[in-house]
Design an enzyme around this catalytic site. Structure first.
Site, PDB file in Angstrom:
ATOM      1  N   ARG A   1      -6.623  16.104   1.555  1.00 23.93           N
ATOM      2  CA  ARG A   1      -7.765  15.240   1.850  1.00 23.93           C
ATOM      3  C   ARG A   1      -8.667  15.904   2.877  1.00 23.93           C
ATOM      4  O   ARG A   1      -8.208  16.572   3.801  1.00 23.93           O
ATOM      5  CB  ARG A   1      -7.250  13.899   2.386  1.00 23.93           C
ATOM      6  CG  ARG A   1      -8.317  12.921   2.842  1.00 23.93           C
ATOM      7  CD  ARG A   1      -7.676  11.601   3.267  1.00 23.93           C
ATOM      8  NE  ARG A   1      -8.633  10.671   3.827  1.00 23.93           N
ATOM      9  CZ  ARG A   1      -8.351   9.413   4.149  1.00 23.93           C
ATOM     10  NH1 ARG A   1      -7.124   8.943   3.959  1.00 23.93           N
ATOM     11  NH2 ARG A   1      -9.285   8.614   4.659  1.00 23.93           N
TER      12      ARG A   1
ATOM     13  N   ASP B   1      -3.200  -0.766   8.773  1.00 22.23           N
ATOM     14  CA  ASP B   1      -2.076   0.155   8.932  1.00 22.23           C
ATOM     15  C   ASP B   1      -1.090  -0.333   9.985  1.00 22.23           C
ATOM     16  O   ASP B   1       0.113  -0.092   9.880  1.00 22.23           O
ATOM     17  CB  ASP B   1      -2.587   1.549   9.338  1.00 22.23           C
ATOM     18  CG  ASP B   1      -3.353   2.236   8.220  1.00 22.23           C
ATOM     19  OD1 ASP B   1      -3.315   1.752   7.078  1.00 22.23           O
ATOM     20  OD2 ASP B   1      -3.991   3.272   8.495  1.00 22.23           O
TER      21      ASP B   1
ATOM     22  N   ARG C   1       3.073  -4.774   3.994  1.00 19.98           N
ATOM     23  CA  ARG C   1       2.335  -5.077   5.215  1.00 19.98           C
ATOM     24  C   ARG C   1       2.011  -6.570   5.302  1.00 19.98           C
ATOM     25  O   ARG C   1       1.953  -7.268   4.297  1.00 19.98           O
ATOM     26  CB  ARG C   1       1.017  -4.281   5.254  1.00 19.98           C
ATOM     27  CG  ARG C   1       1.186  -2.772   5.161  1.00 19.98           C
ATOM     28  CD  ARG C   1      -0.151  -2.078   5.140  1.00 19.98           C
ATOM     29  NE  ARG C   1      -0.029  -0.623   5.206  1.00 19.98           N
ATOM     30  CZ  ARG C   1      -1.058   0.213   5.307  1.00 19.98           C
ATOM     31  NH1 ARG C   1      -2.297  -0.270   5.343  1.00 19.98           N
ATOM     32  NH2 ARG C   1      -0.859   1.518   5.367  1.00 19.98           N
TER      33      ARG C   1
ATOM     34  N   GLU D   1      -4.056  14.247   4.695  1.00 21.76           N
ATOM     35  CA  GLU D   1      -2.978  13.934   3.763  1.00 21.76           C
ATOM     36  C   GLU D   1      -2.989  14.923   2.593  1.00 21.76           C
ATOM     37  O   GLU D   1      -4.046  15.222   2.036  1.00 21.76           O
ATOM     38  CB  GLU D   1      -3.156  12.514   3.238  1.00 21.76           C
ATOM     39  CG  GLU D   1      -3.081  11.457   4.332  1.00 21.76           C
ATOM     40  CD  GLU D   1      -3.701  10.150   3.917  1.00 21.76           C
ATOM     41  OE1 GLU D   1      -3.224   9.103   4.369  1.00 21.76           O
ATOM     42  OE2 GLU D   1      -4.668  10.169   3.138  1.00 21.76           O
TER      43      GLU D   1
ATOM     44  N   ARG E   1     -13.898   4.614  -3.171  1.00 16.42           N
ATOM     45  CA  ARG E   1     -12.619   4.659  -3.869  1.00 16.42           C
ATOM     46  C   ARG E   1     -12.718   3.867  -5.167  1.00 16.42           C
ATOM     47  O   ARG E   1     -12.471   2.659  -5.204  1.00 16.42           O
ATOM     48  CB  ARG E   1     -11.505   4.123  -2.961  1.00 16.42           C
ATOM     49  CG  ARG E   1     -11.281   4.998  -1.739  1.00 16.42           C
ATOM     50  CD  ARG E   1     -10.164   4.477  -0.848  1.00 16.42           C
ATOM     51  NE  ARG E   1      -9.954   5.374   0.286  1.00 16.42           N
ATOM     52  CZ  ARG E   1      -9.037   5.198   1.229  1.00 16.42           C
ATOM     53  NH1 ARG E   1      -8.233   4.139   1.180  1.00 16.42           N
ATOM     54  NH2 ARG E   1      -8.918   6.057   2.214  1.00 16.42           N
TER      55      ARG E   1
ATOM     56  N   GLU F   1      -2.924   2.491  -6.373  1.00 17.32           N
ATOM     57  CA  GLU F   1      -3.517   1.300  -5.772  1.00 17.32           C
ATOM     58  C   GLU F   1      -4.755   0.943  -6.586  1.00 17.32           C
ATOM     59  O   GLU F   1      -5.587   1.813  -6.889  1.00 17.32           O
ATOM     60  CB  GLU F   1      -3.927   1.580  -4.326  1.00 17.32           C
ATOM     61  CG  GLU F   1      -2.783   1.937  -3.409  1.00 17.32           C
ATOM     62  CD  GLU F   1      -3.258   2.272  -2.009  1.00 17.32           C
ATOM     63  OE1 GLU F   1      -2.430   2.200  -1.084  1.00 17.32           O
ATOM     64  OE2 GLU F   1      -4.444   2.627  -1.837  1.00 17.32           O
TER      65      GLU F   1
ATOM     66  N   ARG G   1       0.840  -1.197   0.000  1.00 18.20           N
ATOM     67  CA  ARG G   1       0.000   0.000   0.000  1.00 18.20           C
ATOM     68  C   ARG G   1       0.878   1.251   0.000  1.00 18.20           C
ATOM     69  O   ARG G   1       2.070   1.207   0.185  1.00 18.20           O
ATOM     70  CB  ARG G   1      -0.926   0.024   1.225  1.00 18.20           C
ATOM     71  CG  ARG G   1      -2.119  -0.933   1.150  1.00 18.20           C
ATOM     72  CD  ARG G   1      -3.335  -0.297   1.817  1.00 18.20           C
ATOM     73  NE  ARG G   1      -3.671   0.974   1.210  1.00 18.20           N
ATOM     74  CZ  ARG G   1      -4.351   1.946   1.824  1.00 18.20           C
ATOM     75  NH1 ARG G   1      -4.744   1.781   3.075  1.00 18.20           N
ATOM     76  NH2 ARG G   1      -4.615   3.088   1.199  1.00 18.20           N
TER      77      ARG G   1
ATOM     78  N   TYR H   1      -5.030   5.171  -3.273  1.00 20.16           N
ATOM     79  CA  TYR H   1      -3.958   6.154  -3.243  1.00 20.16           C
ATOM     80  C   TYR H   1      -3.190   6.131  -4.572  1.00 20.16           C
ATOM     81  O   TYR H   1      -3.118   5.114  -5.247  1.00 20.16           O
ATOM     82  CB  TYR H   1      -2.991   5.863  -2.101  1.00 20.16           C
ATOM     83  CG  TYR H   1      -3.484   6.218  -0.725  1.00 20.16           C
ATOM     84  CD1 TYR H   1      -4.833   6.160  -0.393  1.00 20.16           C
ATOM     85  CD2 TYR H   1      -2.587   6.593   0.270  1.00 20.16           C
ATOM     86  CE1 TYR H   1      -5.272   6.479   0.880  1.00 20.16           C
ATOM     87  CE2 TYR H   1      -3.014   6.916   1.550  1.00 20.16           C
ATOM     88  CZ  TYR H   1      -4.360   6.851   1.861  1.00 20.16           C
ATOM     89  OH  TYR H   1      -4.785   7.166   3.122  1.00 20.16           O
TER      90      TYR H   1
ATOM     91  N   TYR I   1      -2.387  16.089  13.822  1.00 23.24           N
ATOM     92  CA  TYR I   1      -3.568  16.171  14.678  1.00 23.24           C
ATOM     93  C   TYR I   1      -3.212  16.993  15.914  1.00 23.24           C
ATOM     94  O   TYR I   1      -2.378  16.577  16.707  1.00 23.24           O
ATOM     95  CB  TYR I   1      -4.025  14.778  15.104  1.00 23.24           C
ATOM     96  CG  TYR I   1      -4.725  13.998  14.006  1.00 23.24           C
ATOM     97  CD1 TYR I   1      -6.111  13.957  13.947  1.00 23.24           C
ATOM     98  CD2 TYR I   1      -3.988  13.298  13.057  1.00 23.24           C
ATOM     99  CE1 TYR I   1      -6.757  13.224  12.943  1.00 23.24           C
ATOM    100  CE2 TYR I   1      -4.618  12.574  12.048  1.00 23.24           C
ATOM    101  CZ  TYR I   1      -6.001  12.542  12.006  1.00 23.24           C
ATOM    102  OH  TYR I   1      -6.643  11.827  11.022  1.00 23.24           O
TER     103      TYR I   1
ATOM    104  N   TYR J   1       0.731  16.485   7.614  1.00 17.68           N
ATOM    105  CA  TYR J   1      -0.542  16.752   8.305  1.00 17.68           C
ATOM    106  C   TYR J   1      -0.379  16.320   9.751  1.00 17.68           C
ATOM    107  O   TYR J   1       0.345  15.368  10.053  1.00 17.68           O
ATOM    108  CB  TYR J   1      -1.718  16.021   7.632  1.00 17.68           C
ATOM    109  CG  TYR J   1      -1.624  14.515   7.703  1.00 17.68           C
ATOM    110  CD1 TYR J   1      -2.324  13.784   8.660  1.00 17.68           C
ATOM    111  CD2 TYR J   1      -0.820  13.811   6.800  1.00 17.68           C
ATOM    112  CE1 TYR J   1      -2.227  12.402   8.727  1.00 17.68           C
ATOM    113  CE2 TYR J   1      -0.720  12.426   6.859  1.00 17.68           C
ATOM    114  CZ  TYR J   1      -1.432  11.730   7.821  1.00 17.68           C
ATOM    115  OH  TYR J   1      -1.330  10.365   7.890  1.00 17.68           O
TER     116      TYR J   1
END
Length: 408
Positions: free
Chosen positions: A268, A52, A47, A249, A336, A382, A27, A366, A187, A185
């Site tokens: 995003r 994630d 992965r 993002e 998506r 992707e 990914r 993505y 938080y 980005y």
């Protein structure tokens, strides 16, 4: 905009695979074009599963760009996959590859984040407890060898105020003036500003167990996009100011209005329309544009952005210092699906984006764009038949194809 695609050119999935998800899942694509060596460098996360929290390593392939002198068609010959072994911190998992190139020293910086163990982004946000580190490695030989990891985390005071953060994913840029810009980005935990005195000391950078009960009720958070930049060829780095509107993002690109430089940010959002912003201060500060034509996909998806020289169909193109923008993102409003590329010939006007030319009319996630020169582009994306995480594939296309594709 976004539900009715323009003329379609479907991707030949089987012939264009870069990273195939089978026993492992690939990914988060990132792409860089080395103009000196005529090489594409493709990066991704490997992965254990789609989650994630299961990321193991970053991987890469290099692609030799071959242009047929007779037909002017461009093809790519890809290398074998290899693990970027230097992109690791013990006890952490690497995520969000984000390459940025310094032209003078011919150094490629591969930025990424390292997240402790299997801690999730949501856990960090919920606990206002940042377990993410800001790292990069460098190469001067197109990824044949890499430097050891540089960890910037403890040098950046702002990170201590954040619940968590990420770079890109995708690619960064170097401006005409030489500034390196990495899209970020973060938080921002509101508890950092509003907690009672008993909580404040231990709410930054992490809420300890003794603090959690009184902090948790007010520990809300909001993500914002911003830039990480360097004016000394990558020796030192600083953060710019955050966008005013909620944003996640992102990618950035430079264009010109006459001789004046602008940095355009496309980020995003959590639904509706993409966040778009402009900077007249080389990315130090941005002002938001009103909602334009670019729709967000469902609850949100990363998108890619690249600027490129004005093409020959414009008046005085050969002497035009300005640049146009190309943007890639799923064109469906609810999920998506159907990755499209969008063209903007007047980047200061967010209403000037074209309808999408659909380059994969199936599940798509993505993506990352690169300009190859001579009006040619490459896109990592992707994609799959049933879901967008079945593989990361590539598509090479020309500006003339884009023109035909966006014309109904």
């Amino acid at each position: 905009m976004g539900n009715t695609p323009s003329r379609q050119s479907e991707l030949e999935i089987e012939e264009k695979t870069i990273f195939l998800s089978s026993k492992k899942v690939y990914r988060i694509p990132a792409l860089f074009y080395d103009r000196d060596r005529k090489r594409l460098l493709a990066f991704a996360e490997r992965r254990k599963t789609r989650a994630d929290t299961s990321t193991e390593v970053l991987v890469m392939k290099t692609g030799m760009v071959i242009k047929d002198e007779d037909t002017h068609e461009v093809t790519i010959k890809w290398s074998q996959q290899k693990v970027v072994e230097e992109a690791l911190l013990e006890g952490y998992r690497p995520m969000n590859p984000c390459p940025v190139y310094e032209k003078t020293s011919k150094t490629l910086f591969l930025f990424f984040i390292c997240v402790e163990g299997t801690v999730s982004e949501q856990w960090q946000i919920r606990h206002c407890c940042n377990k993410t580190r800001l790292c990069y490695i460098t190469t001067t030989d197109a990824g044949e060898s890499w430097s050891p990891v540089t960890d910037l985390t403890d040098l950046m005071a702002e990170i201590k105020q954040w619940a968590t953060f990420g770079v890109g994913p995708g690619h960064g840029i170097q401006t005409e003036s030489g500034r390196l810009i990495v899209p970020v980005y973060a938080y921002v935990p509101n508890c950092y500003w509003c907690c009672s005195p008993c909580c404040s000391p231990c709410c930054s950078p992490c809420c300890s167990p003794c603090c959690s009960p009184c902090c948790s009720p007010c520990c809300s958070y909001t993500p914002y996009a911003l830039s990480l930049h360097s004016d000394d060829k990558g020796s030192t780095w600083q953060f710019g100011k955050m966008l005013k509107n909620e944003s996640l993002e992102c990618e950035m690109a430079e264009f010109f209005d006459g001789t004046h430089s602008f940095i355009y940010c496309n980020a995003r959002s959590k639904g509706g329309y993409r966040e778009e912003a402009l900077s007249e201060s080389k990315g130090d500060d941005f002002y938001e544009l009103s909602p334009g034509k670019l729709v967000e996909a469902g609850s949100g998806c990363q998108g890619s952005l690249v600027s490129f020289p004005v093409q020959s169909d414009a008046a005085h193109a050969d002497n035009d210092p300005n640049k146009w923008l190309l943007y890639s993102h799923p064109s469906n409003k609810s999920k998506r699906f159907a990755l499209g590329v969008y063209l903007n010939k007047t980047p200061k006007d967010q209403r000037a984006w074209s309808e999408p030319w659909i380059i994969n009319n199936e599940p798509s996630g993505y993506s990352d764009l690169a300009y190859i020169d001579d009006g040619w582009f490459a896109c990592l994306l992707e994609c799959g038949k049933k879901c967008e995480t079945e593989q990361i594939a590539y598509k090479v296309f020309s500006y003339s194809e884009i023109k035909k594709g966006i014309l109904v």
